[in-house]
Scaffold this active site. Structure first.
Site, PDB file in Angstrom:
ATOM      1  N   GLU A 273      -6.353   2.640   5.356  1.00 26.07           N
ATOM      2  CA  GLU A 273      -6.008   2.775   3.947  1.00 26.07           C
ATOM      3  C   GLU A 273      -6.521   4.106   3.410  1.00 26.07           C
ATOM      4  OE1 GLU A 273      -6.798  -0.273   1.172  1.00 26.07           O
ATOM      5  OE2 GLU A 273      -5.978  -1.887   2.394  1.00 26.07           O
TER       6      GLU A 273
ATOM      7  N   ARG B 220       0.803  -1.235   0.000  1.00 24.74           N
ATOM      8  CA  ARG B 220       0.000   0.000   0.000  1.00 24.74           C
ATOM      9  C   ARG B 220       0.831   1.279   0.000  1.00 24.74           C
ATOM     10  NH1 ARG B 220      -2.379  -3.546  -1.503  1.00 24.74           N
ATOM     11  NH2 ARG B 220      -4.342  -4.439  -0.769  1.00 24.74           N
TER      12      ARG B 220
ATOM     13  N   SER C   6     -11.777  -1.459   1.564  1.00 30.22           N
ATOM     14  CA  SER C   6     -11.195  -1.851   2.851  1.00 30.22           C
ATOM     15  C   SER C   6     -10.731  -0.609   3.594  1.00 30.22           C
ATOM     16  CB  SER C   6     -10.000  -2.790   2.637  1.00 30.22           C
ATOM     17  OG  SER C   6     -10.401  -3.995   2.039  1.00 30.22           O
TER      18      SER C   6
END
Length: 304
Positions: free
Chosen positions: A297, A177, A227
């Site tokens: 995130e 990420r 998410s």
């Protein structure tokens, strides 16, 4: 507002007035469907307009934020005291051999469909990931059996001084990420994606299978940012949240999805504050029960 008015005048010299909006509600541009107004919301329609807009907006001395489809973004309820440049209209894609050359505003869904049409395999994993290519590259988005790191041959950016720079994929510092784009004030304008010739039916079947899994397991019927939390090393965020007692828990219109505890959803009428307060409560609860720090995130911008 003199700075804003002056900036608008300069922007109108390089793009249509309809693509320059004052006090634009950001709930209209984020997948969570929350967020107050941005002082100025600018929508360049080409790379040249983007470069010109960047130069003008940076000279305004107002904060500038670059966004794509807004699928991984929360703008606070008080809005953003600055300029948001939206690259969604930069969505062209073409085939060069077994590679795709694509602009950052194209959605991953549309990009995967284009790859299917061209009978190119390797991007099936991305067909159901919400959001734009630009956000996916920046965050090194991934799902199931793939991540952007595995298919990117190079990226082209506008650097801080306004010049174009091409960076090979193996120099983009991709990891879970994250990417080199998070460490620099660069603006992505093009991505070269290396794929391979494949069988149309096999590619289509894999995309259909992955999307069916996503439909079955994720609350796609509600506004969300996908998410909400990054996967902590050695754990699954959804299981930690469930085991900490937050399954279905809600604050205001924000709720932990009953289908998948790793998703915070806008059940209806949520504010950005509802979502952020719920995220904070989950983080505190998981930390207290398991000693694990859950990191998000989603990106949060705007004024408290």
């Amino acid at each position: 507002m003199n700075l804003i008015n002056n900036t608008i005048t300069k922007l109108k010299a390089v793009m249509a007035a309809e693509n320059i909006k004052e006090n634009e509600p950001m709930k209209n541009h984020t997948s969570f469907q929350v967020g107050g107004p941005a002082d100025l919301f600018v929508m360049p329609q080409s790379r040249d307009q983007l470069r010109a807009a960047l130069k003008i907006c940076k000279a305004s001395e107002k904060p500038v934020y670059i966004m794509g489809n807004g699928s991984n973004l929360i703008v606070r309820d008080n809005g953003y005291r600055g300029i948001i440049i939206n690259t969604k209209a930069l969505s062209q894609v073409k085939t060069v051999g077994e590679s795709l050359i694509a602009e950052p505003g194209i959605s991953l869904k549309d990009l995967a469909k284009f790859a299917l049409k061209e009978r190119l395999t390797g991007l099936e994993f991305a067909s159901g990931i919400p959001g734009s290519l630009g956000g996916a590259v920046t965050m090194n988005a991934g799902a199931y059996d793939g991540e952007m790191k595995g298919v990117i041959k190079s990226i082209t950016v506008i650097t801080e001084d306004g010049h174009l720079k091409t960076i090979p994929g193996d120099q983009c510092n991709f990891s879970y990420r994250t990417s080199i784009l998070q460490a620099h004030h660069w603006v992505l304008v093009s991505v070269e994606i290396a794929l391979k010739n494949g069988d149309y039916q096999a590619i289509e079947e894999k995309m259909r299978d992955l999307n069916a899994q996503r439909q079955a397991k994720q609350p796609l019927e509600y506004p969300s940012a996908g998410s909400t939390f990054r996967r902590p090393e050695g754990y699954y965020a959804g299981k930690l949240i469930q085991d900490a007692g937050f399954g279905g828990f809600s604050i205001g219109g924000a709720q932990v999805s009953e289908k998948h505890s790793g998703f915070v959803i806008n059940k209806g009428g949520a504010t950005a504050a509802d979502i952020l307060n719920l995220i904070g409560a989950i983080q505190a609860g998981v930390k207290e029960k398991f000693g694990v720090d859950l990191k998000t995130e989603v990106i949060v911008i705007g004024n408290e």
